[in-house]
Motif scaffolding. Structure first.
Motif, PDB file in Angstrom:
ATOM      1  N   SER A 112       0.935  -1.425  -0.069  1.00  0.00           N
ATOM      2  CA  SER A 112      -0.083   0.050   0.012  1.00  0.00           C
ATOM      3  C   SER A 112       0.682   1.461  -0.106  1.00  0.00           C
ATOM      4  CB  SER A 112      -0.830  -0.029   1.204  1.00  0.00           C
ATOM      5  OG  SER A 112      -0.322   0.121   2.338  1.00  0.00           O
ATOM      6  N   ILE A 133       2.456   2.234  -3.649  1.00  0.00           N
ATOM      7  CA  ILE A 133       1.577   2.714  -4.843  1.00  0.00           C
ATOM      8  C   ILE A 133       1.147   4.108  -4.334  1.00  0.00           C
ATOM      9  CG2 ILE A 133       1.273   0.628  -5.936  1.00  0.00           C
ATOM     10  CD1 ILE A 133      -1.572   0.560  -4.546  1.00  0.00           C
ATOM     11  N   THR A 147       4.324   3.850  -9.305  1.00  0.00           N
ATOM     12  CA  THR A 147       4.710   2.608  -8.458  1.00  0.00           C
ATOM     13  C   THR A 147       6.286   2.455  -7.801  1.00  0.00           C
ATOM     14  OG1 THR A 147       3.809   1.148 -10.096  1.00  0.00           O
ATOM     15  CG2 THR A 147       5.210   0.100  -8.811  1.00  0.00           C
ATOM     16  N   ASP A 152      -5.414  -2.297  -4.904  1.00  0.00           N
ATOM     17  CA  ASP A 152      -4.629  -1.564  -5.994  1.00  0.00           C
ATOM     18  C   ASP A 152      -5.937  -1.058  -7.064  1.00  0.00           C
ATOM     19  OD1 ASP A 152      -3.317  -0.150  -7.837  1.00  0.00           O
ATOM     20  OD2 ASP A 152      -1.913  -1.743  -7.944  1.00  0.00           O
ATOM     21  N   ILE A 202      -0.615   0.039 -13.789  1.00  0.00           N
ATOM     22  CA  ILE A 202      -1.499  -0.942 -13.116  1.00  0.00           C
ATOM     23  C   ILE A 202      -1.181  -2.208 -13.693  1.00  0.00           C
ATOM     24  CG2 ILE A 202      -3.691  -1.828 -12.568  1.00  0.00           C
ATOM     25  CD1 ILE A 202      -4.699   0.918 -12.377  1.00  0.00           C
TER      26      ILE A 202
END
Length: 888
Positions: free
Chosen positions: A164, A167, A173, A206, A260
């Motif tokens: 957690s 991101i 990222t 996410d 993603i």
């Protein structure tokens, strides 16, 4: 979501930690029970002599992963923590339990940190408190083997928290954080298999929470992304044809989506790699379970699927109402749902309807708390759900440890909604309800911990909840059997047979208990009944894939019973051969068959059988020990010692090998002395040989003392230490060891005699008499003891009558015993009965015509008799002369 600085959580953290520790404080007084026995007490991977690398080849219970009988539960990091416990305090249970309690407190703190990400601190505090004291956790925390759940939960929480933080809402990222997440997932998986499910939780977090890709938002982003992307890709197309808003949305969506997809791809590939490695370690084989472990897995459609669905309901019920908890839910605990008409199907439909309604509402409304709660409830439960593969249990409370995190999060969330939106008066009721729930859970958990104090306590507690499980009756019987309460144990074993008549293990237990009670005929009948229940072999089908290895123990038990009668050794051998034909790798059958062959004086065949067993299990110290025994029977001590040494390499605490190797070394040292005395050697060679002899004695002494540390009541170790002390000339130590062995075993033949002999030789014959009397009381045929006792009666106590009784008893036992015959003659001499002594010595001379001392003593007696006769004749002549003189 609520984000609070960590420093604001210090007080709730302290309270949660104290509550978690206090609730399980009484767990420290519990012992090793149920699965703890196999995973801790009987697991050789915990012992320091076992290479650490073995942990990565063996399963949770110490069985090689590639073996069929392995449960395929690969948890090397958990076993490593057990090994550290063993290194610190061996098999003291409190240390293992203390570690579990500490780990539970750590998990509670991490869980509090997780809850704060989604709830306000007060509500997060409520969730953490509920989790800390939930009664469903007793099996995971108080049961030592539950450490796998605790460690897996800790790594999963840390992995989620790290992910957690790696991101951001902008879509970027943190790749280093992602790498750490993968490493933590790997560690969690190496603690317990369900640790890998946190990857799914991270992805849902996410996609659905950070990027809000669910419901209508997901469709809008995808359409806008596809539409804008298509326009951008067309050459010569004016940008005026695309609205600026859509273009901006598409560009932002493309960048976010790319990030993603990259994260998802990395996690997916890592997960596949971990699963592939896991399958490789398993030997690409699933574990083999019997229908007793998981009856639904052996049933057909629709019973299997209806039962599997109902089990999800049952697990949800246990989370909601943890009042009836049980340590074992296998066998007939949960009746199969075999038809659509079963009313339990209504509960299943209702459960899945409510669950689907929650999930749908969460996705449509985008509620991050409900999404997170269901992620933690559902995904970690999937490996135990029978959805992908059958598991070896019906219900296991400890697997609900991680799913309960989502449950407590959901309950706390609902509680906060009620507390915030209810009227003030009702709000107080809601708060009071939480306090009552918290108090009840604390009391239930604290009381439940006491059930884990002992084997009998935990299984008796299970029977109070569940009377349909034959395994519980069997386990209470085992607990009573371990306390030598065979009559009481038999009642439970018979009840197990009554509950489930086709339970092979229950019939074996009945037979073994009858055997312990000396009711051998009934024992044989019970074993034959168990044998008849074994599945029949089918052409083209692997027999060993359809039979539990422990069920084959019926052959061993029946053969051991039959072998009590030496005329039936052939039948016992046939039973062992039958067991081996069913499972070629059944090493215990080889070992027992070898023992039978030794009794039948077929030592060469026994050796071949043990060597065959080594083919299947080269790391079994029992096999090497038995090979050593065979070679000793064959008069090959040096070769025997090599096998005994190998057994000790594999298991330094192997007690039989310690004892027998020490005896072999002791005998070798004694033979060395005889050899040195018989052969002339130069001084240097003699010095070397003396050093070898001394080393053998020192090593034998070391091994025997180590054996006494393992088993202080081993009288044979004490006796052999006494013999070594005598060899070394240390008579006080020898006396000490002999007396200690006799105290442990009052009828110890060799110890009693050698102690008496030592006392007699050291000038204390009267002290030897009680031990000699004790010896001949227990062993009336001990000729040497009778001879020594008779000698003391003659020489020290002058009790000729008692001595005569000893020697007459010897001649009753062995009429050809020369020493007994001679000593009886001595009694007659001492008594002055030379005529009886002469006859006695003449008999001794006939028994041993070449013994000079008998001839010498016979001559002495005959000389005395002749002198007496001459004296009597002279006296008679003198009387005649005196009589003549009187007449004159």
């Amino acid at each position: 979501m609520a984000n609070r600085p960590p420093f604001a959580l210090w007080l709730p953290s302290v309270i949660v930690c104290v509550v978690a520790t206090a609730t399980y404080w009484n767990a420290l007084q519990c012992g090793f029970v149920f699965d703890d026995i196999s995973a801790i007490k009987d697991n050789k991977d915990l012992r320091p002599h076992t290479p650490v690398a073995n942990l990565f080849y063996n399963d949770f219970w110490g069985t090689l992963m590639t073996k069929e009988q392995s449960h395929k539960s690969y948890r090397p990091l958990t076993v490593l923590t057990f090994r550290l416990n063993y290194l610190l305090h061996q098999l003291e249970p409190w240390g293992y339990h203390a570690t579990n309690v500490i780990l539970h407190a750590v998990v509670c703190l991490l869980y509090l940190r997780l809850c704060v990400m989604f709830l306000v601190p007060s509500t997060a505090f409520v969730a953490a408190l509920l989790f800390a004291v939930h009664p469903i956790h007793t099996e995971a925390v108080t049961g030592v083997v539950g450490r796998a759940e605790l460690l897996s939960a800790a790594f999963s929480l840390v992995a989620f928290l790290v992910y957690s933080n790696s991101i951001s809402r902008s879509g970027k990222t943190g790749w280093s954080g992602l790498a750490v997440t993968i490493a933590l997932v790997t560690c969690g998986m190496l603690c317990k298999e369900q640790g890998i499910t946190v990857v799914g939780i991270c992805l849902i977090y996410d996609l659905c929470i950070i990027n809000k890709l669910y419901g209508n938002q997901l469709m809008k982003v995808v359409k806008a992304s596809l539409g804008a992307g298509g326009q951008l890709a067309m050459p010569g197309t004016s940008s005026s044809h695309v609205g600026s808003k859509a273009l901006h949305l598409a560009a932002a969506s493309c960048g976010r989506t790319r990030s993603i997809f990259q994260r998802t791809a990395v996690l997916a590939m890592s997960t596949l790699a971990l699963l592939g490695a896991r399958m490789y370690v398993m030997g690409s084989q699933l574990p083999v379970f019997t229908r007793f472990d998981n009856p639904a897995s052996a049933s057909s459609f629709p019973g299997r699927h209806l039962t599997y669905s109902y089990l999800a309901v049952l697990n949800g019920w246990l989370l909601t109402f943890p009042s009836s908890l049980c340590c074992d839910w296998t066998m007939g605990t949960v009746a199969l749902v075999e038809s659509l008409a079963d009313p339990r199907n209504l509960a299943t439909l209702l459960f899945f309807f409510i669950t689907a309604r929650f999930v749908w509402a969460a996705l449509i409304q985008g509620d991050p708390i409900i999404i997170t709660a269901f992620s933690w409830m559902v995904l970690p439960f999937l490996p135990a759900s029978n959805l992908f593969f059958p598991v070896g249990f019906v219900v296991a409370e400890r697997v609900l440890y991680i799913p309960s995190m989502g449950f407590c999060l959901l309950v706390a969330y609902g509680w906060s909604k009620l507390a915030n939106y209810a009227k003030p008066s009702w709000s107080k009721v809601v708060h009071l309800g939480f306090l009552l729930l918290f108090a009840f859970h604390c009391l239930k958990t604290y009381a439940r911990n006491f059930d884990w104090e002992s084997e009998q306590a935990i299984f008796s507690a299970g029977l109070r909840v569940n009377q349909r499980n034959a395994k519980l009756f069997n386990n209470v019987g085992h607990a009573l059997e371990s306390q030598a309460q065979y009559t009481e144990a038999l009642e439970y074993f018979l009840q197990a047979v009554k509950v489930q008549d086709d339970d092979i293990g229950a019939h074996i237990n009945v037979g073994r208990t009858y055997n312990n009670l000396g009711r051998f005929k009934e024992a044989e009948e019970a074993y034959l009944k168990a044998k008849s229940l074994l599945p029949r072999a089918k052409p083209g089908e692997s027999y060993q894939a359809r039979i539990a290895p422990n069920h084959l123990n019926v052959f061993l038990n029946l053969a051991n019973l039959i072998a009590r009668n030496e005329t039936r050794l052939g039948e016992a051998d046939a039973l062992y051969r039958q067991a081996i034909s069913m499972r070629a790798d059944y090493t215990q059958a080889y070992i027992n068959r070898g023992d039978i062959l030794i009794k039948m004086n077929r030592t060469k065949e026994a050796q071949e059988v043990y060597e065959k067993a080594l083919f299947y299990d080269r790391n079994n110290p029992d096999i090497y020990y038995n090979l050593g025994v065979v070679l000793l029977e064959q008069g090959k001590p040096s070769q025997a010692l090599a096998y005994l040494e190998r057994a000790l390499e594999l298991e330094p605490d192997h007690q039989a090998s310690l004892l027998n190797s020490a005896i072999v070394l002791q005998e070798m040292a004694a033979n060395d002395k005889v050899h040195h005395d018989d052969i002339d050697m130069d001084s240097s060679q003699n010095e070397v040989n003396t050093e070898v002899t001394q080393w053998r004695r020192r090593e034998a002494t070391k091994r025997l003392k180590h054996l006494l540390q393992l088993d202080p009541s081993n009288e044979r170790a004490l006796f052999n230490l006494g013999m070594l002390a005598m060899d070394n000339g240390d008579m006080p130590s020898a006396e000490h060891y002999f007396k200690a062995s006799v105290l442990l075993k009052s009828n110890f033949r060799s110890a009693l005699f050698n102690l008496a002999l030592l006392l007699s030789d050291t000038g204390r014959p009267l002290e030897a008499v009680p031990f000699l009397k004790q010896l001949v009381h227990h062993h009336q045929d001990h000729i040497k003891g009778l001879i020594l006792l008779g000698d003391i009666y003659i020489n020290s106590m002058k009790d000729l009558e008692a001595a005569e009784g000893c020697y007459i008893r010897i001649l009753e036992l062995d009429p050809m015993n020369v020493q007994g015959q001679h000593n009886l003659c001595v009694v007659y001499v001492e008594r002055g009965d030379l005529s009886a002594a002469e006859k006695c010595l003449q008999q001794a001379h006939r028994l041993a015509p070449h013994e000079d001392y008998i001839v010498r003593h016979l001559n002495i007696v005959q000389s005395r008799i002749a002198k007496l006769i001459a004296a009597q004749q002279k006296k008679q002549q003198q009387k005649k002369v005196d009589k003549k003189d009187q007449h004159l």
